[in-house]
Design a protein around this motif. Structure first.
Motif, PDB file in Angstrom:
ATOM      1  N   LEU A 107       0.839  -1.197   0.000  1.00  0.00           N
ATOM      2  CA  LEU A 107       0.000   0.000   0.000  1.00  0.00           C
ATOM      3  C   LEU A 107       0.875   1.248   0.000  1.00  0.00           C
ATOM      4  O   LEU A 107       1.848   1.331   0.752  1.00  0.00           O
ATOM      5  N   PRO A 108       0.568   2.233  -0.818  1.00  0.00           N
ATOM      6  CA  PRO A 108       1.370   3.473  -0.845  1.00  0.00           C
ATOM      7  C   PRO A 108       1.380   4.157   0.523  1.00  0.00           C
ATOM      8  O   PRO A 108       0.346   4.234   1.199  1.00  0.00           O
ATOM      9  N   ARG A 109       2.529   4.640   0.920  1.00  0.00           N
ATOM     10  CA  ARG A 109       2.670   5.284   2.235  1.00  0.00           C
ATOM     11  C   ARG A 109       1.956   6.636   2.294  1.00  0.00           C
ATOM     12  O   ARG A 109       1.717   7.148   3.396  1.00  0.00           O
ATOM     13  N   ASP A 110       1.654   7.219   1.136  1.00  0.00           N
ATOM     14  CA  ASP A 110       1.012   8.527   1.136  1.00  0.00           C
ATOM     15  C   ASP A 110      -0.509   8.442   1.073  1.00  0.00           C
ATOM     16  O   ASP A 110      -1.183   9.460   0.915  1.00  0.00           O
ATOM     17  N   TRP A 111      -1.050   7.245   1.174  1.00  0.00           N
ATOM     18  CA  TRP A 111      -2.504   7.104   1.177  1.00  0.00           C
ATOM     19  C   TRP A 111      -3.094   7.685   2.461  1.00  0.00           C
ATOM     20  O   TRP A 111      -2.474   7.622   3.526  1.00  0.00           O
ATOM     21  N   THR A 112      -4.314   8.199   2.343  1.00  0.00           N
ATOM     22  CA  THR A 112      -5.009   8.716   3.519  1.00  0.00           C
ATOM     23  C   THR A 112      -5.483   7.558   4.392  1.00  0.00           C
ATOM     24  O   THR A 112      -5.594   6.420   3.922  1.00  0.00           O
TER      25      THR A 112
END
Length: 370
Positions: free
Chosen positions: A221-226
């Motif tokens: 999962l992308p670390r910048d996801w909310t």
């Protein structure tokens, strides 16, 4: 009325009762399951209104109030209902320079019901600032379950974490049930190449170790996801892995039912295949699906808590039981603030309640268990 007449009246009631009525009559005899159902109802009320049950903003920080111990709530004083908590007094340790807190039972902080506090929206729609419990003095903070290393109220954070973790379990199981019933029904009813493809997919998913799959998908999962995006991603991951067992059970039921007379009659009457599956076959074992689902929810809750505890699931600033337990990962923290383990007790209570309700539903829905 004689015993024979009473027995006859009871037999008449049973003869005309629907299947769901019979399940309810058997379920309510399971006292532990009934108590557990009440516990789950209370937890889901908290899920709907976590801010109402919180005493303050769960994100409010104050490092000067870190690791405040539990303030025990007392309901009676001066001969009547007059809730209060003991005041907390802090003193700096001259050697370690750490703030040490002690309870001063001689000083009382008055507590009121339905107090005004931080603003929030009920169900995300209606703005209000009413809370079930809070300090009578608006400038006073109370810590019913202590505070963490940043001075955040543990009680309020558990209320918010309950909403996240319980919702993840429920939504993930709902998606798993949909996938399990649809794919298992197609596999059992149609057979042939579809059956082979679905069964090989199930065998593939069940043969791969579960934890590495969770770790790999969660780490991807992308670390910048909310936090909301991570929440839905974790829910989908859990549901994509958890549908296989139910699909196998549904397939077995469909293989047994597709040759029954009522299915053949529906075919001759011109019913479509989807109508036969959804309106005629699935309702015959719907109670079993519900019982199985109630036993699967605690598994999903444990999975989400484990992933979040390891830092691979829901991440701060979102709050879940696993995120709260991250605060209790080292011995030093536990020695200073053992109350940070309280979210673990909440997990245990929720999982036990789901398991007991699932056992009660399984016994009640089994016509051969009585």
């Amino acid at each position: 009325m004689s015993d024979a007449q009473t027995l006859s009246a009871a037999e008449d009631r049973i003869a005309v009762a629907s299947n769901w009525t019979l399940v309810w009559w058997r379920f309510r005899k399971h006292h532990l399951a009934m108590i557990s159902a009440v516990v789950l109802i209370c937890l889901y009320v908290v899920v709907l209104f976590p801010d109402f049950f919180s005493t303050q903003n769960p994100e409010q920080t104050d490092a000067r109030q870190a690791f405040i111990p539990v303030q025990t709530l007392h309901f009676f004083d001066d001969g009547g209902l007059n809730p209060w908590v003991p005041a907390i007094v802090g003193k700096r340790n001259p050697v370690t320079l750490r703030m040490e807190w002690t309870v001063d039972p001689q000083r009382k902080v008055r507590v009121s019901f339905f107090t005004h506090g931080n603003s929030y929206r009920i169900l995300g729609l209606f703005p209000t600032n009413i809370h079930l419990l809070g300090a009578t003095d608006p400038g006073q903070r109370i810590f019913l379950l202590g505070s963490d290393r940043l001075g955040r109220d543990q009680w309020s954070r558990i209320m918010s974490g309950t909403q996240t973790s319980m919702t993840v379990g429920l939504v993930a199981v709902t998606l798993s049930v949909i996938l399990g019933v649809v794919l298992g029904g197609i596999s059992g009813y149609f057979g042939g190449i579809l059956d082979h493809v679905i069964q090989r997919l199930i065998e593939l998913l069940q043969s791969v170790p579960t934890i590495p799959i969770w770790l790999a998908l969660s780490a991807a999962l992308p670390r910048d996801w909310t936090p909301i995006q991570v929440f839905f991603a974790i829910t989908v991951i859990l549901s994509l892995i958890g549908w296989t067992t139910l699909a196998r059970e549904v397939r077995g039921r469909f293989l047994a039912l597709r040759e029954e007379d009522f299915v053949l009659a529906a075919n001759l009457a011109g019913c479509s295949r989807m109508r036969i599956i959804l309106r005629h076959m699935v309702p015959t074992f719907l109670s079993h699906i519900i019982a199985t689902s109630s036993l699967a929810i605690p598994v999903m809750i444990i999975n989400e808590t484990s992933l979040s505890f390891l830092g691979l699931g829901i991440r701060p600033p979102a709050i879940s039981w696993g995120v709260l337990l991250q605060e209790a990962q080292n011995i030093q923290t536990l020695a200073l603030a053992p109350w940070l383990l309280i979210p673990g007790l909440v997990v245990i209570v929720a999982v036990l309640a789901f398991n007991l309700v699932g056992d009660g539903l399984r016994d009640a829905s089994d016509p051969y268990s009585h």
